[in-house]
Design a protein around this motif. Structure first.
Motif, PDB file in Angstrom:
ATOM      1  N   GLU A  37       0.842  -1.202   0.000  1.00 48.54           N
ATOM      2  CA  GLU A  37       0.000   0.000   0.000  1.00 48.54           C
ATOM      3  C   GLU A  37       0.877   1.253   0.000  1.00 48.54           C
ATOM      4  O   GLU A  37       0.415   2.337   0.298  1.00 48.54           O
ATOM      5  N   ALA A  38       2.168   1.070  -0.355  1.00 49.16           N
ATOM      6  CA  ALA A  38       3.123   2.191  -0.309  1.00 49.16           C
ATOM      7  C   ALA A  38       2.776   3.301  -1.295  1.00 49.16           C
ATOM      8  O   ALA A  38       3.202   4.441  -1.117  1.00 49.16           O
ATOM      9  N   HIS A  39       1.996   2.988  -2.352  1.00 50.78           N
ATOM     10  CA  HIS A  39       1.613   4.017  -3.313  1.00 50.78           C
ATOM     11  C   HIS A  39       0.501   4.916  -2.754  1.00 50.78           C
ATOM     12  O   HIS A  39       0.185   5.948  -3.340  1.00 50.78           O
ATOM     13  N   ILE A 136      -8.643  -1.547   2.090  1.00 47.20           N
ATOM     14  CA  ILE A 136      -8.684  -0.325   1.270  1.00 47.20           C
ATOM     15  C   ILE A 136      -9.363  -0.645  -0.063  1.00 47.20           C
ATOM     16  O   ILE A 136      -8.979  -1.610  -0.743  1.00 47.20           O
ATOM     17  N   ASN A 137     -10.348   0.166  -0.413  1.00 49.49           N
ATOM     18  CA  ASN A 137     -11.172  -0.148  -1.598  1.00 49.49           C
ATOM     19  C   ASN A 137     -10.369  -0.205  -2.897  1.00 49.49           C
ATOM     20  O   ASN A 137     -10.770  -0.890  -3.837  1.00 49.49           O
ATOM     21  N   LEU A 138      -9.219   0.483  -2.950  1.00 48.40           N
ATOM     22  CA  LEU A 138      -8.433   0.501  -4.196  1.00 48.40           C
ATOM     23  C   LEU A 138      -7.569  -0.745  -4.374  1.00 48.40           C
ATOM     24  O   LEU A 138      -6.969  -0.932  -5.429  1.00 48.40           O
ATOM     25  N   ARG A 139      -7.489  -1.588  -3.353  1.00 48.83           N
ATOM     26  CA  ARG A 139      -6.605  -2.760  -3.436  1.00 48.83           C
ATOM     27  C   ARG A 139      -7.366  -3.960  -4.017  1.00 48.83           C
ATOM     28  O   ARG A 139      -7.634  -4.958  -3.347  1.00 48.83           O
ATOM     29  N   ASP A 140      -7.669  -3.842  -5.303  1.00 46.53           N
ATOM     30  CA  ASP A 140      -8.498  -4.855  -5.987  1.00 46.53           C
ATOM     31  C   ASP A 140      -7.946  -6.271  -5.843  1.00 46.53           C
ATOM     32  O   ASP A 140      -8.690  -7.215  -5.604  1.00 46.53           O
ATOM     33  N   ILE A 157     -19.135   0.646   4.101  1.00 45.09           N
ATOM     34  CA  ILE A 157     -17.971   1.495   3.821  1.00 45.09           C
ATOM     35  C   ILE A 157     -17.559   2.180   5.121  1.00 45.09           C
ATOM     36  O   ILE A 157     -18.412   2.669   5.868  1.00 45.09           O
ATOM     37  N   VAL A 158     -16.263   2.193   5.394  1.00 47.35           N
ATOM     38  CA  VAL A 158     -15.731   2.777   6.634  1.00 47.35           C
ATOM     39  C   VAL A 158     -14.712   3.841   6.233  1.00 47.35           C
ATOM     40  O   VAL A 158     -13.841   3.564   5.398  1.00 47.35           O
ATOM     41  N   PRO A 159     -14.786   5.048   6.796  1.00 48.16           N
ATOM     42  CA  PRO A 159     -13.768   6.058   6.464  1.00 48.16           C
ATOM     43  C   PRO A 159     -12.384   5.569   6.868  1.00 48.16           C
ATOM     44  O   PRO A 159     -12.228   4.913   7.906  1.00 48.16           O
ATOM     45  N   PHE A 160     -11.368   5.868   6.065  1.00 48.36           N
ATOM     46  CA  PHE A 160     -10.001   5.499   6.441  1.00 48.36           C
ATOM     47  C   PHE A 160      -9.570   6.396   7.613  1.00 48.36           C
ATOM     48  O   PHE A 160      -9.817   7.602   7.584  1.00 48.36           O
ATOM     49  N   PRO A 161      -8.903   5.824   8.626  1.00 48.21           N
ATOM     50  CA  PRO A 161      -8.503   6.646   9.788  1.00 48.21           C
ATOM     51  C   PRO A 161      -7.258   7.489   9.504  1.00 48.21           C
ATOM     52  O   PRO A 161      -6.182   7.239  10.060  1.00 48.21           O
ATOM     53  N   ASP A 172      -8.313   9.957  -1.563  1.00 43.23           N
ATOM     54  CA  ASP A 172      -9.393   9.495  -2.428  1.00 43.23           C
ATOM     55  C   ASP A 172      -9.623   7.983  -2.267  1.00 43.23           C
ATOM     56  O   ASP A 172      -9.707   7.256  -3.252  1.00 43.23           O
ATOM     57  N   PHE A 173      -9.670   7.512  -1.035  1.00 37.90           N
ATOM     58  CA  PHE A 173      -9.975   6.099  -0.812  1.00 37.90           C
ATOM     59  C   PHE A 173     -10.595   5.916   0.568  1.00 37.90           C
ATOM     60  O   PHE A 173     -10.576   6.820   1.410  1.00 37.90           O
ATOM     61  N   HIS A 174     -11.159   4.749   0.770  1.00 39.73           N
ATOM     62  CA  HIS A 174     -11.800   4.433   2.047  1.00 39.73           C
ATOM     63  C   HIS A 174     -11.629   2.934   2.298  1.00 39.73           C
ATOM     64  O   HIS A 174     -10.967   2.239   1.509  1.00 39.73           O
ATOM     65  N   LEU A 175     -12.225   2.447   3.342  1.00 42.54           N
ATOM     66  CA  LEU A 175     -12.173   1.017   3.643  1.00 42.54           C
ATOM     67  C   LEU A 175     -13.514   0.374   3.291  1.00 42.54           C
ATOM     68  O   LEU A 175     -14.565   1.000   3.450  1.00 42.54           O
ATOM     69  N   VAL A 176     -13.442  -0.849   2.808  1.00 47.35           N
ATOM     70  CA  VAL A 176     -14.664  -1.620   2.572  1.00 47.35           C
ATOM     71  C   VAL A 176     -14.633  -2.839   3.490  1.00 47.35           C
ATOM     72  O   VAL A 176     -13.567  -3.397   3.761  1.00 47.35           O
TER      73      VAL A 176
END
Ligand SMILES: CC(C)(COP(=O)(O)OP(=O)(O)OC[C@H]1O[C@@H](n2cnc3c(N)ncnc32)[C@H](O)[C@@H]1OP(=O)(O)O)[C@@H](O)C(=O)NCCC(=O)NCCS
Length: 183
Positions: A37-39, A136-140, A157-161, A172-176
């Protein structure tokens, strides 16, 4: 890979666990790989204080897997409440998090072994019928990895802390939430 030996972490494991988690999630060692998730995040993933506190909680366990006497992987297990997929109301479940494998053996199969052991452990510990996690929702590719192990997206959906130290590149991401109901 030799056969992993499982145990629960104790306080003297804290520095090794922090190092393992930092190297697995965001370090240059894994950057660019599907597991990283370093990006997205460049700050510390955890701290000695956080892991110390989690190990001390009564309904929380750090499951560690040792290979040849050295910690090679870990995950956090916590008793929690979640919506029961069948009854539609809150019930007891286990939360799965801080899943980390030593980067030198990523994709060697240890992750799958730990996840399966974690599922056995939470049922034995707390008699829960399901496991939940957030990703993280972007980590398909990671979401697909869990889907292949029987986890499904619940739609929650959970806001990223985000914090002063999370070092995010973008917000521009969140948790699912993902969930597996045990048979
Ligand atoms: C994610 C992680 C826990 C997986 O553990 P692992 O031991 O490396 O993975 P495994 O050996 O169990 O499984 C490898 C999987 O990766 C897949 N894979 C390998 N290379 C891949 C690539 N380039 N793209 C997508 N998937 C790939 C394999 O197909 C295999 O899945 P399959 O068995 O369903 O086919 C580990 O890599 C890690 O520590 N990642 C960093 C921290 C992290 O992201 N934790 C999870 C946060 S929710």
């Amino acid at each position: 890979m030799s056969t992993p030996v499982f145990r629960y972490a104790i306080q003297t494991d804290v520095p090794v666990l922090v190092d393992l988690i930092e190297r697995a999630y965001r370090s240059p060692e894994t950057a660019g790989s599907w597991v990283s998730e370093a990006h997205l995040l460049k700050g510390p993933r955890t701290s000695d204080a956080e892991i110390t506190g989690l190990i001390a909680l009564p309904e929380s366990r750090f499951l560690v897997a040792e290979l040849d006497g050295r910690i090679a992987g870990c995950c956090l297990l916590q008793k929690t409440k979640a919506v029961d997929g069948q009854k539609g109301k809150m019930g007891e479940a286990a939360y799965f998090g801080m899943f980390a494998i030593d980067p030198s053996i990523h994709s060697s199969g240890l992750g799958k072994i730990i996840l399966a052991e974690a599922e056995r452990q939470v049922q034995a510990l707390w008699s829960v019928k399901s496991m939940v996690m957030t990703v993280i929702n972007l980590r398909d590719k990671l979401i697909e990895y869990y889907q292949r192990r029987g986890y499904r997206l619940t739609g929650a959906i959970v806001p990223f802390p985000f914090s002063e130290t999370s070092g995010e590149v973008t917000r521009d991401f969140h948790l699912v939430e993902m969930r597996k109901d045990f048979a």
